[in-house]
Design a protein around this motif. Structure first.
Motif, PDB file in Angstrom:
ATOM      1  N   LEU A 113      42.023  34.055  32.135  1.00  0.00           N
ATOM      2  CA  LEU A 113      40.925  35.018  32.015  1.00  0.00           C
ATOM      3  C   LEU A 113      40.917  36.036  33.147  1.00  0.00           C
ATOM      4  O   LEU A 113      40.380  37.129  32.982  1.00  0.00           O
ATOM      5  CB  LEU A 113      39.587  34.278  31.951  1.00  0.00           C
ATOM      6  CG  LEU A 113      39.401  33.404  30.700  1.00  0.00           C
ATOM      7  CD1 LEU A 113      38.124  32.591  30.813  1.00  0.00           C
ATOM      8  CD2 LEU A 113      39.397  34.244  29.432  1.00  0.00           C
ATOM      9  N   VAL A 114      41.504  35.692  34.292  1.00  0.00           N
ATOM     10  CA  VAL A 114      41.560  36.649  35.402  1.00  0.00           C
ATOM     11  C   VAL A 114      42.980  37.175  35.593  1.00  0.00           C
ATOM     12  O   VAL A 114      43.351  37.630  36.677  1.00  0.00           O
ATOM     13  CB  VAL A 114      40.998  36.048  36.707  1.00  0.00           C
ATOM     14  CG1 VAL A 114      39.534  35.666  36.523  1.00  0.00           C
ATOM     15  CG2 VAL A 114      41.826  34.871  37.192  1.00  0.00           C
ATOM     16  N   GLN A 115      43.761  37.134  34.529  1.00  0.00           N
ATOM     17  CA  GLN A 115      45.102  37.739  34.495  1.00  0.00           C
ATOM     18  C   GLN A 115      46.042  37.170  35.558  1.00  0.00           C
ATOM     19  O   GLN A 115      46.893  37.882  36.105  1.00  0.00           O
ATOM     20  CB  GLN A 115      45.007  39.260  34.626  1.00  0.00           C
ATOM     21  CG  GLN A 115      44.198  39.925  33.512  1.00  0.00           C
ATOM     22  CD  GLN A 115      44.343  41.430  33.525  1.00  0.00           C
ATOM     23  OE1 GLN A 115      45.443  41.956  33.579  1.00  0.00           O
ATOM     24  NE2 GLN A 115      43.212  42.130  33.447  1.00  0.00           N
ATOM     25  N   GLY A 116      45.892  35.890  35.866  1.00  0.00           N
ATOM     26  CA  GLY A 116      46.816  35.231  36.775  1.00  0.00           C
ATOM     27  C   GLY A 116      46.592  35.511  38.240  1.00  0.00           C
ATOM     28  O   GLY A 116      47.378  35.059  39.086  1.00  0.00           O
ATOM     29  N   VAL A 117      45.516  36.213  38.574  1.00  0.00           N
ATOM     30  CA  VAL A 117      45.228  36.471  39.991  1.00  0.00           C
ATOM     31  C   VAL A 117      44.805  35.170  40.685  1.00  0.00           C
ATOM     32  O   VAL A 117      45.251  34.873  41.796  1.00  0.00           O
ATOM     33  CB  VAL A 117      44.147  37.559  40.141  1.00  0.00           C
ATOM     34  CG1 VAL A 117      43.646  37.636  41.581  1.00  0.00           C
ATOM     35  CG2 VAL A 117      44.706  38.906  39.715  1.00  0.00           C
ATOM     36  N   GLU A 145      38.863  42.700  33.050  1.00  0.00           N
ATOM     37  CA  GLU A 145      39.526  43.803  33.745  1.00  0.00           C
ATOM     38  C   GLU A 145      39.439  43.539  35.249  1.00  0.00           C
ATOM     39  O   GLU A 145      38.364  43.603  35.846  1.00  0.00           O
ATOM     40  CB  GLU A 145      38.859  45.131  33.389  1.00  0.00           C
ATOM     41  CG  GLU A 145      39.047  45.536  31.926  1.00  0.00           C
ATOM     42  CD  GLU A 145      38.513  46.933  31.650  1.00  0.00           C
ATOM     43  OE1 GLU A 145      38.214  47.657  32.619  1.00  0.00           O
ATOM     44  OE2 GLU A 145      38.384  47.274  30.464  1.00  0.00           O
ATOM     45  N   ILE A 146      40.570  43.231  35.824  1.00  0.00           N
ATOM     46  CA  ILE A 146      40.644  42.861  37.236  1.00  0.00           C
ATOM     47  C   ILE A 146      41.031  44.086  38.056  1.00  0.00           C
ATOM     48  O   ILE A 146      41.927  44.836  37.664  1.00  0.00           O
ATOM     49  CB  ILE A 146      41.676  41.737  37.438  1.00  0.00           C
ATOM     50  CG1 ILE A 146      41.328  40.525  36.565  1.00  0.00           C
ATOM     51  CG2 ILE A 146      41.759  41.330  38.903  1.00  0.00           C
ATOM     52  CD1 ILE A 146      39.990  39.899  36.861  1.00  0.00           C
ATOM     53  N   PRO A 147      40.371  44.322  39.192  1.00  0.00           N
ATOM     54  CA  PRO A 147      40.735  45.481  40.027  1.00  0.00           C
ATOM     55  C   PRO A 147      42.219  45.474  40.391  1.00  0.00           C
ATOM     56  O   PRO A 147      42.804  44.421  40.670  1.00  0.00           O
ATOM     57  CB  PRO A 147      39.845  45.313  41.262  1.00  0.00           C
ATOM     58  CG  PRO A 147      38.680  44.506  40.792  1.00  0.00           C
ATOM     59  CD  PRO A 147      39.229  43.579  39.750  1.00  0.00           C
ATOM     60  N   GLN A 148      42.807  46.654  40.416  1.00  0.00           N
ATOM     61  CA  GLN A 148      44.240  46.763  40.638  1.00  0.00           C
ATOM     62  C   GLN A 148      44.658  46.200  41.996  1.00  0.00           C
ATOM     63  O   GLN A 148      45.730  45.599  42.126  1.00  0.00           O
ATOM     64  CB  GLN A 148      44.679  48.236  40.531  1.00  0.00           C
ATOM     65  CG  GLN A 148      46.185  48.435  40.614  1.00  0.00           C
ATOM     66  CD  GLN A 148      46.926  47.725  39.499  1.00  0.00           C
ATOM     67  OE1 GLN A 148      46.553  47.855  38.334  1.00  0.00           O
ATOM     68  NE2 GLN A 148      47.972  46.982  39.840  1.00  0.00           N
ATOM     69  N   HIS A 149      43.830  46.368  43.013  1.00  0.00           N
ATOM     70  CA  HIS A 149      44.219  45.882  44.339  1.00  0.00           C
ATOM     71  C   HIS A 149      44.355  44.363  44.359  1.00  0.00           C
ATOM     72  O   HIS A 149      45.110  43.804  45.179  1.00  0.00           O
ATOM     73  CB  HIS A 149      43.232  46.361  45.410  1.00  0.00           C
ATOM     74  CG  HIS A 149      41.898  45.688  45.386  1.00  0.00           C
ATOM     75  ND1 HIS A 149      41.592  44.616  46.179  1.00  0.00           N
ATOM     76  CD2 HIS A 149      40.779  45.951  44.634  1.00  0.00           C
ATOM     77  CE1 HIS A 149      40.340  44.238  45.938  1.00  0.00           C
ATOM     78  NE2 HIS A 149      39.819  45.020  45.020  1.00  0.00           N
ATOM     79  N   LEU A 150      43.656  43.676  43.435  1.00  0.00           N
ATOM     80  CA  LEU A 150      43.827  42.232  43.311  1.00  0.00           C
ATOM     81  C   LEU A 150      45.016  41.890  42.427  1.00  0.00           C
ATOM     82  O   LEU A 150      45.743  40.918  42.695  1.00  0.00           O
ATOM     83  CB  LEU A 150      42.546  41.590  42.775  1.00  0.00           C
ATOM     84  CG  LEU A 150      41.341  41.647  43.712  1.00  0.00           C
ATOM     85  CD1 LEU A 150      40.122  41.018  43.062  1.00  0.00           C
ATOM     86  CD2 LEU A 150      41.648  40.948  45.035  1.00  0.00           C
ATOM     87  N   LEU A 151      45.219  42.653  41.363  1.00  0.00           N
ATOM     88  CA  LEU A 151      46.409  42.434  40.544  1.00  0.00           C
ATOM     89  C   LEU A 151      47.676  42.580  41.383  1.00  0.00           C
ATOM     90  O   LEU A 151      48.676  41.882  41.143  1.00  0.00           O
ATOM     91  CB  LEU A 151      46.441  43.418  39.374  1.00  0.00           C
ATOM     92  CG  LEU A 151      45.374  43.214  38.290  1.00  0.00           C
ATOM     93  CD1 LEU A 151      45.430  44.360  37.285  1.00  0.00           C
ATOM     94  CD2 LEU A 151      45.563  41.875  37.584  1.00  0.00           C
ATOM     95  N   ASP A 152      47.644  43.463  42.363  1.00  0.00           N
ATOM     96  CA  ASP A 152      48.803  43.653  43.230  1.00  0.00           C
ATOM     97  C   ASP A 152      49.083  42.426  44.093  1.00  0.00           C
ATOM     98  O   ASP A 152      50.184  42.282  44.629  1.00  0.00           O
ATOM     99  CB  ASP A 152      48.592  44.864  44.136  1.00  0.00           C
ATOM    100  CG  ASP A 152      48.617  46.186  43.369  1.00  0.00           C
ATOM    101  OD1 ASP A 152      49.141  46.201  42.239  1.00  0.00           O
ATOM    102  OD2 ASP A 152      48.095  47.187  43.903  1.00  0.00           O
ATOM    103  N   LYS A 153      48.086  41.560  44.242  1.00  0.00           N
ATOM    104  CA  LYS A 153      48.259  40.344  45.042  1.00  0.00           C
ATOM    105  C   LYS A 153      48.655  39.131  44.197  1.00  0.00           C
ATOM    106  O   LYS A 153      48.796  38.026  44.735  1.00  0.00           O
ATOM    107  CB  LYS A 153      46.956  40.009  45.779  1.00  0.00           C
ATOM    108  CG  LYS A 153      46.519  41.048  46.803  1.00  0.00           C
ATOM    109  CD  LYS A 153      45.238  40.609  47.491  1.00  0.00           C
ATOM    110  CE  LYS A 153      44.780  41.618  48.526  1.00  0.00           C
ATOM    111  NZ  LYS A 153      43.544  41.191  49.230  1.00  0.00           N
TER     112      LYS A 153
END
Length: 356
Positions: free
Chosen positions: A250-254, A291-299
């Protein structure tokens, strides 16, 4: 995905800090979610006196004569709630050396003819004839679920989302599973049993697991992202919290559903007891990630895992079927009795047969 900052211990978070210094708490929680997938939580409201009573209740249940425990064996119900004998469950085709009693918040049978088959997982508990057993474990369920709900709101905030962002993924009044677990010491096992208390796995179709390590035995191990096993010893006054595959999806693997296992207690140490609650994501419809913020997806981390990922492709389209298939594959006697066509379709023809 980024190169992960690996861990060699499990962080300890204090709920009191969530009130005293919320930004610092959320920063520490975010780190635990992204880089570990496990954390201890202290500062909760579940009393030590109650947990001592819960521990004794678990011991009293497992000390019952086998025929009394078998009267509430999960073979009697399609819900997979009830007792499992030592070695009945499989993880990655290998016997888990543990006894279990699975329970949930008490609900009537949900399923009716023509409804989706996964609805048969919801229904009443099988209760042993043991004084104070039912109110004690249902009290644990209520208190642990309240803790899990509080934590999911904090998880959402830690991922820069509204605090109620995960609420829509939990159906009001749904059934959440829990279990009492006994891991016999190695000298109490057959020499051929090995030392797998429970094999390497990730908790399926759930948001958070709340685990009480009721005795001080070692055994719980968490696999860090380079593949090394890290001990997670019992710490007084804490619960171990870990992320399930439902939350990870649900949080796109973050936030990562980290692989873990339990090694049987050493010879002469006596059995290890624990109690776990699994806060379930809803099973009734296809789920769409947040929809997860991009700065977290980058992590987003990458990780080596010894866990299998069976039926993973089913989850996004049909969470209910995913949960049911995982139950059938782990408790094959129950699956073959109550879901014979589904078991056969997935190659489960006998309790010790390999999955195809």
């Amino acid at each position: 995905m980024t190169q992960d900052i690996d861990f060699d211990s499990i962080p300890i978070l204090d709920l009191a800090q969530a009130k005293a210094d919320r930004p610092q708490f959320l920063s520490e929680l975010q780190h635990a979610l992204i880089h570990v997938g496990f954390f201890y939580i202290k500062g909760h409201q579940i009393s030590a006196d109650f947990l001592a009573k819960l521990t004794q209740t678990a011991v009293d249940f497992f000390d019952l004569p086998l025929d009394e425990k078998l009267s509430v064996d999960k073979i009697h119900s399609p819900t997979f709630l009830g007792y499992s004998t030592q070695g009945n469950e499989l993880t990655k085709e290998k016997k888990d050396n543990r006894e279990q009693y699975d329970f949930a918040n008490e609900l009537p049978e949900l399923w009716s003819k023509g409804a989706p088959e996964y609805q048969r997982l919801t229904g009443p508990n099988l209760w042993p004839d043991l004084a104070d057993f039912r109110p004690t474990i249902l009290s644990f369920h209520e208190q642990a679920l309240d803790l899990a709900t509080e934590l999911t709101h904090l998880v959402a905030e830690a991922l820069d989302l509204p605090s109620d962002a995960l609420d829509k993924y939990v159906l009001p009044g749904q059934q959440h599973r829990a279990k009492l677990i006994k891991y016999p010491a190695r000298d109490q096992l057959d020499p051929d049993d090995g030392d797998q208390g429970v094999g390497a796995h990730r908790d399926t179709a759930s948001l958070l697991t709340i685990l009480y390590q009721a005795t001080g035995h070692p055994g719980l191990q968490v696999q860090n992202h380079s593949g090394k096993w890290i001990d997670a010893p019992a710490i007084d006054g804490t619960f171990v919290v870990n992320i399930g595959t439902g939350l990870e999806y649900l949080v796109q693997g973050v936030a990562v559903a980290t692989t873990h296992r339990v090694i049987s207690p050493p010879p002469g140490s006596g059995p290890r007891y624990s109690v776990a609650l699994f806060q379930g994501a809803r099973l009734d419809r296809k789920l769409f990630p947040l929809e997860i913020p991009q700065h977290l997806l980058d992590k987003k981390p990458s990780a080596i895992s010894d866990s299998g990922h069976q039926f993973a492709q089913v989850y996004a389209q049909n969470p209910g079927m995913y949960a049911l298939l995982n139950r059938i594959s782990s408790h094959r006697d129950v699956g073959i009795k109550h879901y014979p066509e589904l078991a056969e379709q997935h190659g489960i023809s006998a309790i010790n047969s390999p999955l195809q």
